[in-house]
Design an enzyme around this catalytic site. Structure first.
Site, PDB file in Angstrom:
ATOM      1  CD  GLU A 123      -1.763  -0.430  -8.137  1.00 56.16           C
ATOM      2  OE1 GLU A 123      -0.836  -0.824  -8.315  1.00 56.16           O
ATOM      3  OE2 GLU A 123      -1.846   0.496  -7.186  1.00 56.16           O
TER       4      GLU A 123
ATOM      5  CB  SER B 120      -0.798   0.286   1.201  1.00 54.44           C
ATOM      6  OG  SER B 120      -0.316   0.324   2.368  1.00 54.44           O
TER       7      SER B 120
ATOM      8  CG  ASP C 229      -3.310   7.713  -0.711  1.00 57.78           C
ATOM      9  OD1 ASP C 229      -3.803   7.483  -1.740  1.00 57.78           O
ATOM     10  OD2 ASP C 229      -2.130   7.026  -0.365  1.00 57.78           O
ATOM     11  CB  THR C 230      -5.377  10.703  -4.048  1.00 53.78           C
ATOM     12  OG1 THR C 230      -6.315  10.011  -4.594  1.00 53.78           O
ATOM     13  CG2 THR C 230      -4.188  10.026  -4.352  1.00 53.78           C
TER      14      THR C 230
ATOM     15  N   GLY D 278       2.227   2.754  -2.118  1.00 58.11           N
ATOM     16  CA  GLY D 278       3.835   2.780  -2.880  1.00 58.11           C
ATOM     17  C   GLY D 278       4.959   2.105  -2.396  1.00 58.11           C
TER      18      GLY D 278
ATOM     19  CD  GLU E 241      -4.057   4.407  -7.616  1.00 56.35           C
ATOM     20  OE1 GLU E 241      -3.142   5.276  -8.057  1.00 56.35           O
ATOM     21  OE2 GLU E 241      -4.090   3.778  -6.576  1.00 56.35           O
TER      22      GLU E 241
ATOM     23  NE  ARG F 105      -0.467   9.588   3.470  1.00 56.39           N
ATOM     24  CZ  ARG F 105      -0.522   8.412   2.635  1.00 56.39           C
ATOM     25  NH1 ARG F 105       0.231   8.547   1.727  1.00 56.39           N
ATOM     26  NH2 ARG F 105      -1.335   7.426   2.950  1.00 56.39           N
TER      27      ARG F 105
END
Length: 387
Positions: free
Chosen positions: A270, A149, A277-278, A151, A257, A356
């Site tokens: 994906e 997850s 998150d975006t 990236g 995505e 993050r």
């Protein structure tokens, strides 16, 4: 009131719990470490590895939830079929979670069964297999773990000399116990978007305005809404999103995505069966319900008449420059207090480099300057220091 068992308690889970509490639901938040963000606002919490199927079974038997909401990949997902047979609602469905938690299953479904346009790809269970497939795919190419997850473990491979590092990085970033990677053709895209897609129990599938995003090392750094996209490409992305979510079944929000190429059109990339998150940019008030409120309403079976754009928005993440097991401190939050801006500190109990830790969100009128708004979000996020 429903009892919800949340599997994964990060920042996205925290916002989901807040939305659930506002509608009077009861939430038990689970994660592998104590003090996770969603635990801080839930009614109860459990700390255990969700890859331990027996322990997961014990927690379900203890709490007897009405609904199970997975928020991360590292779950013994095959157990969800059993829970579903027992009458527990799994969000969006056990089938959806099992397929999407593994890149092999979702990519084969999209490309082979549904005929969606994707990058060329192969799977590799060893470094030798990876090398052989790279010769066919060519360079540059992209290597990712089958399960990860944000990236983690993903890398762009420019030459054959980079393959060994890519293999080791993918293995190190893999979540769960699957030691396999996917190697993909590198798509020369002009932009990429997240299309938040809401499937309902008794209503039409709805789409949020498309979200553009910038990633570094495969991890989200900023997002903005709405992303620039031609009407034809948006219609194609919506068609693909509708097709794949219908095949996976269930109700909830999905982060789908896509790569956009002016020359070659839209490529499916994906899919996540949960808030994305975006999509934290929707916390800026860009639409009538943010992504967490939409997910909850779909999960509960509440009708969602429409998704109405209200403003443009931008988000920028706050990263930790340090690694420490001590609780973090923050400096400069007061500098983010500008008009039409807000900040979320996630409440993570420890830090690691580039973790993050928070996000700044900004909004403006629908006819405002999106590029200027993106600059504002990044500027405000840069004022916050984690130490």
């Amino acid at each position: 009131m429903k009892k919800i068992l949340l599997l994964g308690s990060g920042e996205l889970g925290k916002e989901f719990v807040i939305a659930a509490q506002r509608l009077g639901q009861y939430v038990v938040a689970c994660d592998s470490y104590a003090g996770a963000p969603a635990m801080q606002v839930a009614d109860e919490f459990e700390v255990f590895s969700m890859l331990d199927g027996d322990r997961l079974q014990e927690v379900v038997a203890k709490h007897k939830p009405d609904i199970i909401v997975p928020e991360i990949e590292a779950i013994r997902t095959e157990r969800l079929y059993d829970f579903e047979k027992e009458g527990i609602q799994v969000t969006p469905s056990a089938r959806a979670v099992n397929f999407t938690m593994n890149r092999k299953a979702i990519r084969d479904l999209a490309a082979k069964e549904l005929g969606l346009k994707t990058a060329k790809y192969f799977y590799a269970k060893s470094f030798d297999e990876l090398k052989a497939h790279a010769e066919v795919i060519g360079f540059p190419c992209v290597v990712k773990p089958l399960m990860s997850s944000s990236g983690k473990g993903q890398s762009l491979v420019k030459t054959a000399d980079d393959l060994q590092h890519a293999w080791e990085y993918a293995m190190g970033g893999s979540r769960g116990d699957i030691a396999e990677v996917i190697i993909e053709e590198f798509i020369h895209f002009d932009s990429e978007i997240t299309l938040l897609t809401v499937t309902q129990k008794n209503g039409p599938t709805l789409f949020c305005p498309p979200i553009g995003h910038v990633q570094k090392g495969g991890d989200y750094r900023e997002s903005f809404q709405p992303a620039a996209i031609t009407p034809e490409h948006l219609a194609e992305a919506q068609r693909m999103a509708d097709k794949v979510t219908a095949a996976l079944t269930g109700a909830g929000i999905w982060g789908v995505e896509f790569f956009l190429s002016h020359e070659n059109g839209v490529y499916f990339s994906e899919l996540s069966p949960r808030p994305h998150d975006t999509g934290m940019v929707t916390l800026a008030g860009t639409q009538n319900f943010n992504e967490f409120e939409l997910h909850l309403r779909a999960v509960l079976g509440l009708p969602i008449p429409c998704i109405k754009p209200l403003r443009i928005g931008a988000s920028a993440v706050i990263l930790s420059p340090i690694a420490s097991q001590e609780p973090p401190h923050y400096k400069g939050i007061e500098l983010t207090c500008e008009e039409d801006a807000d900040i979320r500190i996630f409440g993570k109990p420890t830090t690691r480099v580039n973790r993050r830790m928070g996000v700044v969100v900004c909004n403006d009128a629908l006819d405002g300057d999106l590029e200027a708004l993106r600059d504002k979000a990044k500027r405000l996020a840069s004022y916050v220091e984690v130490y």
